[in-house]
Write an enzyme that holds these catalytic residues in place. Sequence first.
Site, PDB file in Angstrom:
ATOM      1  N   PHE A  12       0.813  -1.204   0.000  1.00  0.00           N
ATOM      2  CA  PHE A  12       0.000   0.000   0.000  1.00  0.00           C
ATOM      3  C   PHE A  12       0.856   1.268   0.000  1.00  0.00           C
ATOM      4  O   PHE A  12       0.670   2.163  -0.824  1.00  0.00           O
ATOM      5  CB  PHE A  12      -0.937  -0.026   1.210  1.00  0.00           C
ATOM      6  CG  PHE A  12      -1.744   1.225   1.397  1.00  0.00           C
ATOM      7  CD1 PHE A  12      -2.499   1.745   0.368  1.00  0.00           C
ATOM      8  CD2 PHE A  12      -1.748   1.887   2.621  1.00  0.00           C
ATOM      9  CE1 PHE A  12      -3.242   2.905   0.534  1.00  0.00           C
ATOM     10  CE2 PHE A  12      -2.485   3.036   2.806  1.00  0.00           C
ATOM     11  CZ  PHE A  12      -3.228   3.547   1.757  1.00  0.00           C
ATOM     12  N   VAL A  13       1.820   1.357   0.909  1.00  0.00           N
ATOM     13  CA  VAL A  13       2.704   2.529   0.957  1.00  0.00           C
ATOM     14  C   VAL A  13       3.695   2.491  -0.199  1.00  0.00           C
ATOM     15  O   VAL A  13       3.975   3.512  -0.837  1.00  0.00           O
ATOM     16  CB  VAL A  13       3.438   2.605   2.306  1.00  0.00           C
ATOM     17  CG1 VAL A  13       4.433   3.765   2.317  1.00  0.00           C
ATOM     18  CG2 VAL A  13       2.441   2.754   3.450  1.00  0.00           C
ATOM     19  N   ALA A  53       6.261  -5.595   6.252  1.00  0.00           N
ATOM     20  CA  ALA A  53       5.930  -5.976   7.626  1.00  0.00           C
ATOM     21  C   ALA A  53       4.774  -6.956   7.617  1.00  0.00           C
ATOM     22  O   ALA A  53       3.966  -6.985   6.683  1.00  0.00           O
ATOM     23  CB  ALA A  53       5.559  -4.751   8.459  1.00  0.00           C
ATOM     24  N   ARG A  54       4.708  -7.741   8.649  1.00  0.00           N
ATOM     25  CA  ARG A  54       3.573  -8.627   8.860  1.00  0.00           C
ATOM     26  C   ARG A  54       2.603  -7.929   9.794  1.00  0.00           C
ATOM     27  O   ARG A  54       2.969  -7.526  10.898  1.00  0.00           O
ATOM     28  CB  ARG A  54       4.025  -9.944   9.489  1.00  0.00           C
ATOM     29  CG  ARG A  54       2.896 -10.968   9.647  1.00  0.00           C
ATOM     30  CD  ARG A  54       3.371 -12.183  10.416  1.00  0.00           C
ATOM     31  NE  ARG A  54       2.411 -13.275  10.365  1.00  0.00           N
ATOM     32  CZ  ARG A  54       2.402 -14.237   9.452  1.00  0.00           C
ATOM     33  NH1 ARG A  54       3.326 -14.237   8.509  1.00  0.00           N
ATOM     34  NH2 ARG A  54       1.496 -15.199   9.478  1.00  0.00           N
ATOM     35  N   SER A  97       5.601   1.903  13.488  1.00  0.00           N
ATOM     36  CA  SER A  97       4.186   2.179  13.700  1.00  0.00           C
ATOM     37  C   SER A  97       3.979   2.811  15.061  1.00  0.00           C
ATOM     38  O   SER A  97       4.716   2.523  16.014  1.00  0.00           O
ATOM     39  CB  SER A  97       3.382   0.875  13.624  1.00  0.00           C
ATOM     40  OG  SER A  97       2.050   1.062  14.078  1.00  0.00           O
ATOM     41  N   TYR A 123       1.746  -7.322  17.040  1.00  0.00           N
ATOM     42  CA  TYR A 123       2.293  -6.462  15.995  1.00  0.00           C
ATOM     43  C   TYR A 123       3.046  -5.286  16.605  1.00  0.00           C
ATOM     44  O   TYR A 123       4.190  -4.995  16.225  1.00  0.00           O
ATOM     45  CB  TYR A 123       1.169  -5.967  15.094  1.00  0.00           C
ATOM     46  CG  TYR A 123       1.617  -4.941  14.084  1.00  0.00           C
ATOM     47  CD1 TYR A 123       2.382  -5.305  12.989  1.00  0.00           C
ATOM     48  CD2 TYR A 123       1.279  -3.597  14.230  1.00  0.00           C
ATOM     49  CE1 TYR A 123       2.794  -4.363  12.060  1.00  0.00           C
ATOM     50  CE2 TYR A 123       1.682  -2.650  13.311  1.00  0.00           C
ATOM     51  CZ  TYR A 123       2.443  -3.045  12.223  1.00  0.00           C
ATOM     52  OH  TYR A 123       2.860  -2.099  11.311  1.00  0.00           O
ATOM     53  N   LYS A 127       7.072  -4.456  16.300  1.00  0.00           N
ATOM     54  CA  LYS A 127       7.606  -3.246  15.678  1.00  0.00           C
ATOM     55  C   LYS A 127       8.580  -2.545  16.624  1.00  0.00           C
ATOM     56  O   LYS A 127       9.614  -2.017  16.188  1.00  0.00           O
ATOM     57  CB  LYS A 127       6.479  -2.294  15.277  1.00  0.00           C
ATOM     58  CG  LYS A 127       5.597  -2.814  14.171  1.00  0.00           C
ATOM     59  CD  LYS A 127       6.361  -3.071  12.880  1.00  0.00           C
ATOM     60  CE  LYS A 127       6.447  -1.848  11.996  1.00  0.00           C
ATOM     61  NZ  LYS A 127       7.017  -2.168  10.655  1.00  0.00           N
ATOM     62  N   GLY A 172     -24.674   5.821   1.641  1.00  0.00           N
ATOM     63  CA  GLY A 172     -25.672   6.611   2.352  1.00  0.00           C
ATOM     64  C   GLY A 172     -26.204   5.961   3.604  1.00  0.00           C
ATOM     65  O   GLY A 172     -27.312   6.281   4.059  1.00  0.00           O
TER      66      GLY A 172
END
Length: 295
Positions: A12-13, A53-54, A97, A123, A127, A172
Amino acid sequence: MRIVAVTGSSGFVGRTLMPALAKAGWLPRAAGHSPATWEPALKGAQAVVHLAARVHRMGESGAEAEAACERDNVGLTRSLTLAATAAGIRRFVFLSSVKAMGESTEPGARWNEESPCKPLDAYGRSKKRAEEALLEVAADSRLETVILRSPLVYGPGVMANMARLFKAVQRGLPLPLGGVQNSRSLVYVGNLADAIIASLEHPQAAGQTFLVSDGEDLSTPELVRGIARALARPARLVPVPAGLLRAGAALAGRSSEADRLLGSLQVDSGKLRRVLGWKPPYSVDEGLRLTAEGL
């Protein structure tokens, strides 16, 4: 040509960072997720950005989650740092993170880089240990390290809770979040990529740990209204007491998701701005608009 090896380049990053690096005059190389892929990526490179990363996976808990995060987040970070020092890499930027510090802040309080770290899940603990492994290996070398701790990252292609929130507003649906009084820091993926590049390039970044955010903290109702503006849809917020929401989430087994919607988590990114002169290139409204366009 300045060469930078990037792990997690297809994530994603990474999908935002790779073209941003090229635009900034770097030659980015995908470094893969395993030691077997690192040597050709590191050869002749001046820098490393470690994004891979996991994260939490459904069905993993307890000792299994701890072992998996230890292996993939701590062990691979240590191995990559050793490989980087052997290859003569000058600078290593590690995307950590805010979960390395914990899960929530008191209303109106912001964490800074001096705040104590009390991670609460596998996690977050991994980190924090990965940060320590990086610094431990680098201490015996000439490698310059930079650690960036990020809160929730959003942008085109975002998944999980943020994606569900966008889709709910788009459809909506009435959301029982109108009475929530909290404040959370976020970072748009384009801002995070820009901060990573600043961390690669600025001389004063060496040896530093930074918190990074958009600098515009939002309550959950404010976030919903911002998403609604980005989608050109009405924000259908219904005020429901937070206690009822937490009770309902607990019955549904979604307490952690409720905590992120109802609780506060604020970080102070002032050090990054002061030391590196960094300013986020995108406002929150711009980031939400670009995220909406990517749905």
